[in-house]
Write a protein that holds these residues in place. Structure first.
Motif, short mmCIF file in Angstrom:
data_model
loop_
_atom_site.label_atom_id
_atom_site.label_comp_id
_atom_site.label_asym_id
_atom_site.label_seq_id
_atom_site.Cartn_x
_atom_site.Cartn_y
_atom_site.Cartn_z
N LEU A 56 0.84 -1.20 0.00
CA LEU A 56 0.00 0.00 0.00
C LEU A 56 0.87 1.25 0.00
O LEU A 56 0.60 2.20 -0.74
CB LEU A 56 -0.93 -0.01 1.22
CG LEU A 56 -1.75 1.27 1.43
CD1 LEU A 56 -2.72 1.48 0.29
CD2 LEU A 56 -2.48 1.21 2.76
N ASN A 57 1.92 1.25 0.83
CA ASN A 57 2.82 2.40 0.89
C ASN A 57 3.48 2.63 -0.47
O ASN A 57 3.57 3.77 -0.94
CB ASN A 57 3.88 2.17 1.97
CG ASN A 57 4.75 3.39 2.17
OD1 ASN A 57 4.29 4.51 2.06
ND2 ASN A 57 6.02 3.17 2.45
N GLN A 58 3.92 1.56 -1.13
CA GLN A 58 4.53 1.68 -2.45
C GLN A 58 3.53 2.22 -3.47
O GLN A 58 3.86 3.05 -4.31
CB GLN A 58 5.08 0.32 -2.91
CG GLN A 58 5.78 0.36 -4.26
CD GLN A 58 7.03 1.21 -4.23
OE1 GLN A 58 7.81 1.12 -3.30
NE2 GLN A 58 7.21 2.04 -5.24
N ALA A 59 2.29 1.76 -3.38
CA ALA A 59 1.25 2.24 -4.30
C ALA A 59 0.98 3.72 -4.07
O ALA A 59 0.77 4.48 -5.03
CB ALA A 59 -0.02 1.42 -4.13
N GLU A 60 0.99 4.17 -2.81
CA GLU A 60 0.77 5.59 -2.52
C GLU A 60 1.92 6.44 -3.04
O GLU A 60 1.70 7.54 -3.57
CB GLU A 60 0.59 5.80 -1.02
CG GLU A 60 -0.76 5.30 -0.51
CD GLU A 60 -0.87 5.33 1.01
OE1 GLU A 60 0.18 5.45 1.70
OE2 GLU A 60 -2.00 5.23 1.51
N VAL A 61 3.15 5.94 -2.91
CA VAL A 61 4.30 6.67 -3.46
C VAL A 61 4.18 6.76 -4.98
O VAL A 61 4.39 7.82 -5.58
CB VAL A 61 5.62 5.97 -3.04
CG1 VAL A 61 6.80 6.52 -3.83
CG2 VAL A 61 5.86 6.13 -1.55
N ASN A 62 3.82 5.65 -5.63
CA ASN A 62 3.65 5.68 -7.09
C ASN A 62 2.53 6.61 -7.50
O ASN A 62 2.60 7.27 -8.54
CB ASN A 62 3.38 4.27 -7.62
CG ASN A 62 4.62 3.39 -7.56
OD1 ASN A 62 5.73 3.89 -7.46
ND2 ASN A 62 4.43 2.09 -7.60
N LEU A 63 1.47 6.69 -6.70
CA LEU A 63 0.37 7.60 -7.00
C LEU A 63 0.83 9.05 -6.90
O LEU A 63 0.42 9.89 -7.71
CB LEU A 63 -0.80 7.34 -6.04
CG LEU A 63 -2.03 8.19 -6.25
CD1 LEU A 63 -2.63 7.95 -7.64
CD2 LEU A 63 -3.07 7.91 -5.18
#
Length: 194
Positions: A56-63
């Motif tokens: 989730l943290n990686q997805a938020e960074v990518n977002l």
């Protein structure tokens, strides 16, 4: 966690019975194995939760990387990417948009022949027309005459930069300008025929 707590209660009950020799050792071993298995399931589930939080943290960074913000306010002149297109920067950042900061202040880059460049100096007035408005003359001031020559088919020219006010936004980037420089001007003089 509830199942692990229930297995602990079952193990405590089996231990109590086993200590008083009221149950078989196999039942106690089964209860202990069930409790150990339940605690292992809890640890495994907590590991999956931590792994999912990392994803989730990686997805938020990518977002956060998905939103591209302009460093300046201005008007988009050209767009080189489409909505939804993946953009990746490698050794050189790609050009996504061409942005004009303020179209009310423009400059004309004009090529001046080497025979005439000696007559120009910063501060001179210049007038020009563009093909879009052939009957209208626009006024500007020479800001600088660049020293780098451009040679095209053995013709040497120099770039003269003219600052132009564009309050009505009639002038657009890339228009072709026909420039006239005012080198000398005299008023109230006698005019004689050739």
């Amino acid at each position: 966690k509830v199942q692990a707590a229930n297995a602990d209660r079952q193990l405590a009950r089996a231990r109590s019975l086993h200590e008083r020799n009221l149950t078989a050792a196999a039942d106690y071993d089964t209860a202990r194995a069930a409790a150990d298995s339940a605690h292992a399931d809890v640890a495994s589930s907590e590991g999956r939760v931590a792994q999912t939080k990392a994803a989730l943290n990686q997805a938020e960074v990518n977002l956060d990387y998905a939103t591209i913000t302009s460093p300046i306010d201005g008007m988009v002149i050209s767009r080189n990417v489409d909505v939804g297109q993946t953009v990746a920067s490698s050794f050189q950042s790609p050009i996504l948009f061409t942005i004009a900061e303020d179209l009310r202040k423009m400059q004309v880059d004009t090529s001046v022949a080497e025979a005439d460049v000696g007559k120009l100096q910063p501060g001179m007035t210049a007038s020009f027309s563009v093909d879009a408005y052939p009957t209208e003359r626009f006024e500007g001031t020479v800001r600088q005459i660049r020293n780098a020559p451009q040679t095209v088919q053995n013709v040497v020219t120099y770039d003269a930069v003219i600052d132009v006010a564009n309050p009505s936004l009639k002038l657009r980037p890339g228009m072709t300008a026909n420039v006239t420089f005012v080198h000398a001007e005299r008023h109230d003089v006698l005019r004689v025929p050739n």
